[in-house]
Scaffold this active site. Structure first.
Site, PDB file in Angstrom:
ATOM      1  CG  ASN A  69      -0.453  -0.258   2.506  1.00 25.11           C
ATOM      2  OD1 ASN A  69       0.570  -0.902   2.652  1.00 25.11           O
ATOM      3  ND2 ASN A  69      -1.117   0.252   3.521  1.00 25.11           N
ATOM      4  CD  GLU A  71      -1.505   4.654   4.569  1.00 21.86           C
ATOM      5  OE1 GLU A  71      -1.077   5.494   5.381  1.00 21.86           O
ATOM      6  OE2 GLU A  71      -2.176   3.653   4.911  1.00 21.86           O
ATOM      7  CB  CYS A  80      -5.401  -1.214  -1.777  1.00 20.40           C
ATOM      8  SG  CYS A  80      -6.747  -0.466  -0.860  1.00 20.40           S
ATOM      9  CD  GLU A  82      -5.469  -5.788  -1.483  1.00 18.98           C
ATOM     10  OE1 GLU A  82      -4.871  -4.701  -1.335  1.00 18.98           O
ATOM     11  OE2 GLU A  82      -6.293  -6.218  -0.670  1.00 18.98           O
ATOM     12  CB  CYS A 119     -11.059  -2.272   0.134  1.00 17.64           C
ATOM     13  SG  CYS A 119     -10.399  -1.626  -1.406  1.00 17.64           S
ATOM     14  CB  CYS A 122      -8.828  -4.361  -3.862  1.00 17.99           C
ATOM     15  SG  CYS A 122      -7.633  -3.077  -3.461  1.00 17.99           S
TER      16      CYS A 122
HETATM   17  N1  THU Z   1      -5.373  -1.432   2.380  1.00 18.91           N
HETATM   18  C1  THU Z   1      -4.848  -2.230   1.418  1.00 18.91           C
HETATM   19  O1  THU Z   1      -3.714  -2.023   0.964  1.00 18.91           O
HETATM   20  N2  THU Z   1      -5.582  -3.271   0.975  1.00 18.91           N
HETATM   21  C2  THU Z   1      -6.838  -3.557   1.402  1.00 18.91           C
HETATM   22  O2  THU Z   1      -7.469  -4.449   0.854  1.00 18.91           O
HETATM   23  C3  THU Z   1      -7.419  -2.822   2.519  1.00 18.91           C
HETATM   24  C4  THU Z   1      -6.687  -1.616   2.947  1.00 18.91           C
HETATM   25  C5  THU Z   1      -4.575  -0.312   2.861  1.00 18.91           C
HETATM   26  C6  THU Z   1      -5.103   1.042   2.449  1.00 18.91           C
HETATM   27  C7  THU Z   1      -4.507   1.915   3.522  1.00 18.91           C
HETATM   28  O3  THU Z   1      -3.199   2.275   3.124  1.00 18.91           O
HETATM   29  C8  THU Z   1      -4.418   1.017   4.727  1.00 18.91           C
HETATM   30  O4  THU Z   1      -4.537  -0.302   4.256  1.00 18.91           O
HETATM   31  C9  THU Z   1      -5.495   1.284   5.767  1.00 18.91           C
HETATM   32  O5  THU Z   1      -6.760   1.236   5.188  1.00 18.91           O
END
Ligand code: THU
Length: 168
Positions: A69, A71, A80, A82, A119, A122
């Site tokens: 991920n 940010e 994310c 994925e 999520c 994704c």
């Molecule tokens: N996140 C992912 O990378 N994948 C997911 O399927 C759920 C959430 C990340 C997004 C964000 O950087 C952190 O997790 C908190 O939500």
């Protein structure tokens, strides 16, 4: 006034299969992909959530594409793990189907006991990838206590929206 629909209400039960494995029950290939997803959590850029997600995608040609991920101070600009991995795979190997996707989550100094779950956005991208290549993607979700395995991303998202839906 005429009724709009000529149907009567019916109830449908949508089902999906998820298998729960102990680590030792997984194949070498599954373990290896999950190890890469776990390693990837160390590269995660998550200064805002502190939630590290690693992803690893296995392609039809055997290549493994990594993601984690990313940010951003403007929160919605992040992505994310994925989707980072799937979009990188599409950019580097547009002809190759995705055969497996592994995910691991690390927070507060340890991997999560329960697997993290992708999520909705994704899941939509995973489905488009399956649809694009006409190939099922096995989804492996790592947890310290158990690993969840889905034979297809479609098991994570019923009633998908794909290109056919655009045609009306
Ligand atoms: N996140 C992912 O990378 N994948 C997911 O399927 C759920 C959430 C990340 C997004 C964000 O950087 C952190 O997790 C908190 O939500």
């Amino acid at each position: 006034m005429q009724p709009k629909y000529k149907i009567t209400m019916k109830e449908y039960h949508l089902s999906a299969t998820m298998r729960v494995y102990a680590w030792d029950e997984l194949s070498e290939e599954q373990q290896s992909l999950l190890r890469i997803a776990k390693d990837q959590t160390e590269r995660s850029y998550c200064p805002y959530s502190g939630f590290h997600v690693g992803a690893a995608v296995l392609l039809g040609n055997g290549e493994v594409i990594r993601g984690c991920n990313q940010e951003n101070a403007a929160y919605p600009s992040g992505l994310c793990a994925e989707r980072v991995a799937l979009f990188a795979a599409g950019a580097q190997y547009p002809e190759q189907p995705v055969t497996k996707l592994a995910i691991a989550c690390y927070t507060d100094g340890h991997f999560t006991k329960e697997p993290g779950s992708p999520c909705g956005a994704c899941r939509q991208v995973m489905l488009e990838t399956e649809h694009r290549y006409g190939n099922k993607m096995e989804v492996l979700l790592y947890g310290e206590d158990a690993v969840y395995v889905f034979d297809s991303a479609a098991d994570l998202l019923p009633l998908i929206f794909v290109s056919e839906n655009l045609k009306g």
